[in-house]
Design a protein around this motif. Structure first.
Motif, PDB file in Angstrom:
ATOM      1  N   LEU A   8       7.892   0.874   6.972  1.00 36.92           N
ATOM      2  CA  LEU A   8       6.756   0.745   5.957  1.00 36.92           C
ATOM      3  C   LEU A   8       5.762   2.000   6.149  1.00 36.92           C
ATOM      4  O   LEU A   8       5.670   2.629   5.242  1.00 36.92           O
ATOM      5  CB  LEU A   8       6.401  -0.704   5.779  1.00 36.92           C
ATOM      6  N   PHE A   9       5.193   1.669   7.294  1.00 38.10           N
ATOM      7  CA  PHE A   9       4.284   2.753   7.681  1.00 38.10           C
ATOM      8  C   PHE A   9       4.318   4.266   7.782  1.00 38.10           C
ATOM      9  O   PHE A   9       3.735   5.082   7.175  1.00 38.10           O
ATOM     10  CB  PHE A   9       3.272   2.079   8.931  1.00 38.10           C
ATOM     11  N   GLU A  10       5.643   4.479   8.057  1.00 35.00           N
ATOM     12  CA  GLU A  10       6.265   5.922   8.144  1.00 35.00           C
ATOM     13  C   GLU A  10       6.455   6.434   6.652  1.00 35.00           C
ATOM     14  O   GLU A  10       6.228   7.568   6.372  1.00 35.00           O
ATOM     15  CB  GLU A  10       7.527   6.058   8.836  1.00 35.00           C
ATOM     16  N   LYS A  11       6.703   5.386   5.747  1.00 34.09           N
ATOM     17  CA  LYS A  11       6.750   5.841   4.267  1.00 34.09           C
ATOM     18  C   LYS A  11       5.356   6.168   3.697  1.00 34.09           C
ATOM     19  O   LYS A  11       5.363   6.537   2.588  1.00 34.09           O
ATOM     20  CB  LYS A  11       7.371   4.799   3.527  1.00 34.09           C
ATOM     21  N   LEU A  12       4.147   5.411   4.201  1.00 34.08           N
ATOM     22  CA  LEU A  12       2.863   5.460   3.838  1.00 34.08           C
ATOM     23  C   LEU A  12       2.038   6.461   4.639  1.00 34.08           C
ATOM     24  O   LEU A  12       1.282   6.006   5.235  1.00 34.08           O
ATOM     25  CB  LEU A  12       2.482   4.057   3.478  1.00 34.08           C
ATOM     26  N   PRO A  13       2.494   7.696   4.598  1.00 34.02           N
ATOM     27  CA  PRO A  13       1.610   8.424   5.550  1.00 34.02           C
ATOM     28  C   PRO A  13       0.019   8.662   5.475  1.00 34.02           C
ATOM     29  O   PRO A  13      -0.733   8.756   6.319  1.00 34.02           O
ATOM     30  CB  PRO A  13       2.188  10.017   5.583  1.00 34.02           C
ATOM     31  N   ASP A  14      -0.445   8.428   4.224  1.00 36.06           N
ATOM     32  CA  ASP A  14      -1.952   8.246   4.164  1.00 36.06           C
ATOM     33  C   ASP A  14      -2.401   6.965   4.254  1.00 36.06           C
ATOM     34  O   ASP A  14      -3.930   6.585   4.298  1.00 36.06           O
ATOM     35  CB  ASP A  14      -2.265   8.549   2.574  1.00 36.06           C
ATOM     36  N   ASN A  15      -1.705   5.911   5.099  1.00 35.78           N
ATOM     37  CA  ASN A  15      -2.231   4.620   5.170  1.00 35.78           C
ATOM     38  C   ASN A  15      -2.998   4.748   6.700  1.00 35.78           C
ATOM     39  O   ASN A  15      -2.470   4.008   7.533  1.00 35.78           O
ATOM     40  CB  ASN A  15      -1.030   3.711   5.310  1.00 35.78           C
ATOM     41  N   ILE A  16      -4.134   5.409   6.602  1.00 31.75           N
ATOM     42  CA  ILE A  16      -4.897   5.521   7.946  1.00 31.75           C
ATOM     43  C   ILE A  16      -5.375   4.186   8.537  1.00 31.75           C
ATOM     44  O   ILE A  16      -5.593   3.889   9.542  1.00 31.75           O
ATOM     45  CB  ILE A  16      -5.830   6.385   8.101  1.00 31.75           C
ATOM     46  N   LEU A  17      -5.601   3.228   7.762  1.00 33.58           N
ATOM     47  CA  LEU A  17      -6.171   1.791   7.923  1.00 33.58           C
ATOM     48  C   LEU A  17      -4.854   0.774   8.253  1.00 33.58           C
ATOM     49  O   LEU A  17      -4.973  -0.400   8.693  1.00 33.58           O
ATOM     50  CB  LEU A  17      -6.782   1.268   6.858  1.00 33.58           C
ATOM     51  N   ILE A  18      -3.619   1.417   8.255  1.00 31.75           N
ATOM     52  CA  ILE A  18      -2.483   0.436   8.414  1.00 31.75           C
ATOM     53  C   ILE A  18      -2.381  -0.758   7.604  1.00 31.75           C
ATOM     54  O   ILE A  18      -2.185  -1.847   8.224  1.00 31.75           O
ATOM     55  CB  ILE A  18      -2.278   0.241   9.949  1.00 31.75           C
ATOM     56  N   LEU A  19      -2.697  -0.534   6.322  1.00 35.09           N
ATOM     57  CA  LEU A  19      -2.608  -1.816   5.579  1.00 35.09           C
ATOM     58  C   LEU A  19      -1.009  -2.289   5.195  1.00 35.09           C
ATOM     59  O   LEU A  19      -0.440  -1.184   4.914  1.00 35.09           O
ATOM     60  CB  LEU A  19      -3.432  -1.567   4.350  1.00 35.09           C
ATOM     61  N   VAL A  20      -0.676  -3.344   5.121  1.00 37.85           N
ATOM     62  CA  VAL A  20       0.543  -3.879   4.676  1.00 37.85           C
ATOM     63  C   VAL A  20       0.492  -3.429   3.063  1.00 37.85           C
ATOM     64  O   VAL A  20       1.654  -3.049   2.456  1.00 37.85           O
ATOM     65  CB  VAL A  20       0.941  -5.335   5.064  1.00 37.85           C
ATOM     66  N   PHE A  21      -0.420  -3.921   2.316  1.00 35.72           N
ATOM     67  CA  PHE A  21      -0.363  -3.912   0.910  1.00 35.72           C
ATOM     68  C   PHE A  21      -1.193  -2.751   0.792  1.00 35.72           C
ATOM     69  O   PHE A  21      -2.528  -2.781  -0.260  1.00 35.72           O
ATOM     70  CB  PHE A  21      -1.062  -5.059   0.489  1.00 35.72           C
ATOM     71  N   PHE A  22      -0.698  -1.458   0.930  1.00 36.00           N
ATOM     72  CA  PHE A  22      -1.774  -0.239   0.741  1.00 36.00           C
ATOM     73  C   PHE A  22      -0.942   0.482  -0.495  1.00 36.00           C
ATOM     74  O   PHE A  22       0.110   0.147  -0.826  1.00 36.00           O
ATOM     75  CB  PHE A  22      -1.150   0.863   1.878  1.00 36.00           C
ATOM     76  N   SER A  23      -1.941   1.024  -1.192  1.00 33.43           N
ATOM     77  CA  SER A  23      -1.568   1.937  -2.440  1.00 33.43           C
ATOM     78  C   SER A  23      -2.633   3.029  -2.285  1.00 33.43           C
ATOM     79  O   SER A  23      -3.935   2.893  -2.541  1.00 33.43           O
ATOM     80  CB  SER A  23      -2.039   0.714  -3.584  1.00 33.43           C
ATOM     81  N   PRO A  24      -2.084   4.382  -2.287  1.00 31.48           N
ATOM     82  CA  PRO A  24      -2.887   5.412  -2.473  1.00 31.48           C
ATOM     83  C   PRO A  24      -3.323   5.694  -3.728  1.00 31.48           C
ATOM     84  O   PRO A  24      -4.130   6.730  -3.929  1.00 31.48           O
ATOM     85  CB  PRO A  24      -1.605   6.421  -1.832  1.00 31.48           C
ATOM     86  N   PHE A  25      -3.010   4.990  -4.811  1.00 33.62           N
ATOM     87  CA  PHE A  25      -3.400   5.283  -6.049  1.00 33.62           C
ATOM     88  C   PHE A  25      -4.704   4.357  -6.662  1.00 33.62           C
ATOM     89  O   PHE A  25      -5.276   4.535  -7.531  1.00 33.62           O
ATOM     90  CB  PHE A  25      -2.315   4.892  -6.905  1.00 33.62           C
ATOM     91  N   THR A  26      -5.176   3.466  -5.694  1.00 34.89           N
ATOM     92  CA  THR A  26      -6.229   2.602  -6.039  1.00 34.89           C
ATOM     93  C   THR A  26      -7.687   3.243  -5.229  1.00 34.89           C
ATOM     94  O   THR A  26      -7.349   3.948  -4.283  1.00 34.89           O
ATOM     95  CB  THR A  26      -5.942   1.084  -5.693  1.00 34.89           C
ATOM     96  N   LYS A  27      -8.710   2.910  -5.772  1.00 30.72           N
ATOM     97  CA  LYS A  27      -9.868   3.320  -5.035  1.00 30.72           C
ATOM     98  C   LYS A  27     -10.152   3.063  -3.628  1.00 30.72           C
ATOM     99  O   LYS A  27     -10.631   3.642  -2.863  1.00 30.72           O
ATOM    100  CB  LYS A  27     -11.190   2.582  -5.771  1.00 30.72           C
ATOM    101  N   TYR A  28      -9.701   1.661  -3.643  1.00 32.44           N
ATOM    102  CA  TYR A  28      -9.919   1.112  -2.058  1.00 32.44           C
ATOM    103  C   TYR A  28      -8.743   1.015  -1.259  1.00 32.44           C
ATOM    104  O   TYR A  28      -8.665   0.410  -0.258  1.00 32.44           O
ATOM    105  CB  TYR A  28     -10.568  -0.416  -2.298  1.00 32.44           C
ATOM    106  N   LYS A  29      -7.615   1.715  -1.590  1.00 36.04           N
ATOM    107  CA  LYS A  29      -6.612   1.750  -1.155  1.00 36.04           C
ATOM    108  C   LYS A  29      -5.618   0.453  -0.701  1.00 36.04           C
ATOM    109  O   LYS A  29      -4.869   0.524   0.036  1.00 36.04           O
ATOM    110  CB  LYS A  29      -6.541   2.677   0.418  1.00 36.04           C
ATOM    111  N   VAL A  30      -5.806  -0.508  -1.687  1.00 37.88           N
ATOM    112  CA  VAL A  30      -5.200  -1.805  -1.263  1.00 37.88           C
ATOM    113  C   VAL A  30      -4.513  -1.839  -2.605  1.00 37.88           C
ATOM    114  O   VAL A  30      -5.027  -1.731  -3.627  1.00 37.88           O
ATOM    115  CB  VAL A  30      -6.007  -2.901  -0.897  1.00 37.88           C
ATOM    116  N   VAL A  31      -3.376  -2.896  -2.715  1.00 37.41           N
ATOM    117  CA  VAL A  31      -2.764  -3.506  -3.835  1.00 37.41           C
ATOM    118  C   VAL A  31      -3.674  -4.416  -4.335  1.00 37.41           C
ATOM    119  O   VAL A  31      -3.937  -5.350  -3.811  1.00 37.41           O
ATOM    120  CB  VAL A  31      -1.193  -3.822  -3.507  1.00 37.41           C
TER     121      VAL A  31
END
Length: 126
Positions: A8-31
């Motif tokens: 999952l984390f390999e597919k989300l390369p911009d996930n520097i906070l290592i969030l499980v519910f990560f979204s690169p499209f939101t302001k705070y990067k969380v779903v």
């Protein structure tokens, strides 16, 4: 990092906070809650399962733990409630059912004790 989450984390390369519910499209990067419910609804529809919300799953999780005899204090802590009373108030229907179920336990316990004493001391049950 958990081996199961590594892909999952390999597919989300911009996930520097290592969030499980990560979204690169939101302001705070969380779903957000609405999107999580949307995804859950879609998933359940595909499986032909009656819809439930994320909050409903949380409540179901707590109810199952309580039904299985997990201490309300632990359930409260697991849910992140600051006070046990919050859990108690949210799960009052479950707790009342458990109290009704537990009302027969003392009689069963004492009946077993009576049987054990009878076997040990040779006393006849009347």
């Amino acid at each position: 990092m958990d081996k199961k989450l590594k892909p999952l984390f390999e597919k989300l390369p911009d996930n520097i906070l290592i969030l499980v519910f990560f979204s690169p499209f939101t302001k705070y990067k969380v779903v957000n809650y609405n999107y999580a419910n949307y995804v859950l609804r879609q998933f359940l529809a595909e499986l032909n399962i009656e819809p439930i919300t994320i909050h409903g799953l949380r409540h179901t999780h707590a109810s199952i733990l309580l039904y299985e005899g997990v201490n309300v204090s632990y359930v409260s802590s697991r849910l992140g409630h600051g006070e046990v009373e919050t859990t108690f108030n949210n799960c009052i229907h479950v707790i009342k059912e458990l109290e009704e179920r537990d009302q027969i336990k003392p009689a069963d316990i004492f009946e077993k004790m009576k049987e054990t004493c009878s076997k040990l001391f040779g006393v006849q049950n009347n």
